[in-house]
Design an enzyme around this catalytic site. Structure first.
Site, PDB file in Angstrom:
ATOM      1  N   ALA A 177      32.974  42.703  51.244  1.00 16.99           N
ATOM      2  CA  ALA A 177      33.759  43.630  50.435  1.00 16.99           C
ATOM      3  C   ALA A 177      33.494  43.367  48.961  1.00 16.99           C
ATOM      4  CB  ALA A 177      35.240  43.470  50.741  1.00 16.99           C
ATOM      5  N   GLY A 178      33.681  44.412  48.156  1.00 14.80           N
ATOM      6  CA  GLY A 178      33.485  44.300  46.718  1.00 14.80           C
ATOM      7  C   GLY A 178      32.302  45.091  46.218  1.00 14.80           C
ATOM      8  N   ARG A 225      36.275  39.890  37.033  1.00 14.60           N
ATOM      9  CA  ARG A 225      37.732  40.013  36.947  1.00 14.60           C
ATOM     10  C   ARG A 225      38.101  41.491  37.072  1.00 14.60           C
ATOM     11  NH1 ARG A 225      36.636  37.774  31.558  1.00 14.60           N
ATOM     12  NH2 ARG A 225      36.521  39.437  29.981  1.00 14.60           N
ATOM     13  N   LEU A 226      37.545  42.125  38.086  1.00 18.00           N
ATOM     14  CA  LEU A 226      37.700  43.571  38.248  1.00 18.00           C
ATOM     15  C   LEU A 226      39.151  43.979  38.460  1.00 18.00           C
ATOM     16  CD1 LEU A 226      34.537  44.098  40.417  1.00 18.00           C
ATOM     17  CD2 LEU A 226      34.962  45.219  38.227  1.00 18.00           C
ATOM     18  N   PHE A 282      40.771  44.749  41.626  1.00 21.05           N
ATOM     19  CA  PHE A 282      40.971  45.778  42.662  1.00 21.05           C
ATOM     20  C   PHE A 282      40.834  47.190  42.099  1.00 21.05           C
ATOM     21  CE2 PHE A 282      43.839  43.167  45.818  1.00 21.05           C
ATOM     22  CZ  PHE A 282      42.750  42.395  46.160  1.00 21.05           C
ATOM     23  N   SER A 304      42.060  37.326  46.138  1.00 19.88           N
ATOM     24  CA  SER A 304      41.418  37.644  44.866  1.00 19.88           C
ATOM     25  C   SER A 304      42.170  36.947  43.740  1.00 19.88           C
ATOM     26  CB  SER A 304      41.425  39.153  44.624  1.00 19.88           C
ATOM     27  OG  SER A 304      41.051  39.430  43.281  1.00 19.88           O
TER      28      SER A 304
END
Length: 363
Positions: free
Chosen positions: A62-63, A112-113, A115, A174
């Site tokens: 994921a990501g 440091r997105l 979500f 996260s």
């Protein structure tokens, strides 16, 4: 032999900031210009894990495909499965940019997105359109940053995507959503899993199909924290663990120019830490519970080490930033070659063969 990605594509992509380059790679997959990988089936790599058939043990973590835009294109690169998300009920923009940083000398990434994603409805429409296609596509679910009841957001994810998910991953690890990792604490985790698994049971009764649920945990856990997670998980009908998410540690980095940026570190420097935590969790949960190993997988050798440390399946993402879209096929071919070399009849035979080494490793 010249690697065309490293010689031509990567220098061009690296002219852009990391987030723009990521968007370009998604766009490239959508255009179908990327040649599909036609790997020969190797039954020695196939496994049934948590009731699902995996043609090979390598998955996209994921990501990468946050909004479920290209799961089938990822499978076409040679992955045995793909995981989309993290998806939250409502769309959210995530943290301010810039928020992804390449540490080129270490082949690592800091993000440091927070979500960032288009929310459930956009992903639901895309996943509905591919529902009749083959392939294992997992759905990674999370909570909105401003949610008053974060556990309710996970339950909403289970209920919304139940008809479309091969499996679910509850992402509570996260480091970029304030307070999210608090859900790994013993009591909070118990409440979360009780709610998520109750929703799964309800939806399974309606659908006549039981969708596996995995829990994704952090690599920065204390020994006590690992004990607590194992105790909570083993007391419930959870289908497996994913070990691990990104780390807050910066140990061992040589590329210090951006090492001070806040966020989770992934890529090659995470390999030893995440693999040691994987082995420690395998030791705690026993042999029956499936585990997917993630963190620093960059080659067939590192994928095999994850399996030997206790993983049934492995995932990668960050190392593909540096190695390109040919990496999954190269790893899968390398796994077959390793089985040829050692006369192994099934890759599952290698699982746990180096658990003791990895769980004793000081990281």
């Amino acid at each position: 032999m010249i690697d065309p990605f490293k010689r031509f594509a990567r220098p061009g992509l690296f002219l852009f900031d990391a987030e723009t380059a990521h968007g370009l790679s998604i766009a490239g997959l959508k255009t179908s210009l990327m040649p599909k990988c036609h790997l020969p089936d190797d039954p020695r790599l196939a496994q049934t894990v948590a009731g699902l058939h995996f043609p090979n043990p390598l998955g996209m973590a994921a990501g990468y495909d946050k909004n479920a835009e290209v799961p089938d294109e990822l499978l076409g690169l040679g992955f045995g499965f793909a995981e989309v998300g993290t998806l939250t009920p409502k769309p959210q923009g995530g943290n301010p940019k810039p928020r992804i940083f390449r540490l080129v000398r270490d082949e690592a990434v800091i993000n440091r997105l927070g979500f960032n994603n288009q929310g459930h409805e956009a992903a639901f429409a895309r996943l509905s359109a591919r529902a009749s296609r083959p392939g294992v596509v997992g759905i990674n679910i999370g909570a909105n940053k401003d949610a008053e009841d974060r556990i309710a957001d996970y339950v909403t994810g289970i209920r919304r995507f139940y008809p479309l998910a091969s499996y679910f991953t509850a992402n509570i690890s996260s480091p970029n959503t304030p307070g999210l990792r608090d859900l790994q604490a013993k009591d909070s985790l118990g409440h979360l899993l009780d709610a998520v698994l109750a929703a799964r049971a309800d939806e399974a009764a309606k659908a006549g199909r039981r969708v596996p649920v995995f829990l994704k945990i952090a690599p920065d856990l204390t020994e006590e924290g690992m004990d607590d997670i194992a105790e909570v998980v083993l007391a419930r009908d959870l289908d497996g663990l994913i070990v691990s998410n990104t780390t807050l540690s910066r140990d061992g980095l040589t590329d210090t120019r951006q090492a001070g940026e806040a966020g989770g570190l992934s890529g090659k420097p995470l390999f030893e830490k995440s693999t040691a935590v994987l082995a420690r969790m395998r030791h705690r949960v026993g042999s029956a519970l499936p585990i997917i190993g993630v963190g620093g997988v960059s080659s067939a050798q590192t994928a095999l080490e994850k399996i030997k440390a206790g993983a049934d399946l492995v995932q990668l993402y960050s190392c593909m930033v540096y190695e390109g879209p040919g990496l999954p096929a190269a790893i899968v071919k390398g796994l077959s070659q390793a089985l040829d070399r050692d006369g192994i009849a099934s890759i599952a035979q290698l699982r746990d063969s180096r658990v003791d080494y990895w769980r004793a490793l000081k990281v």
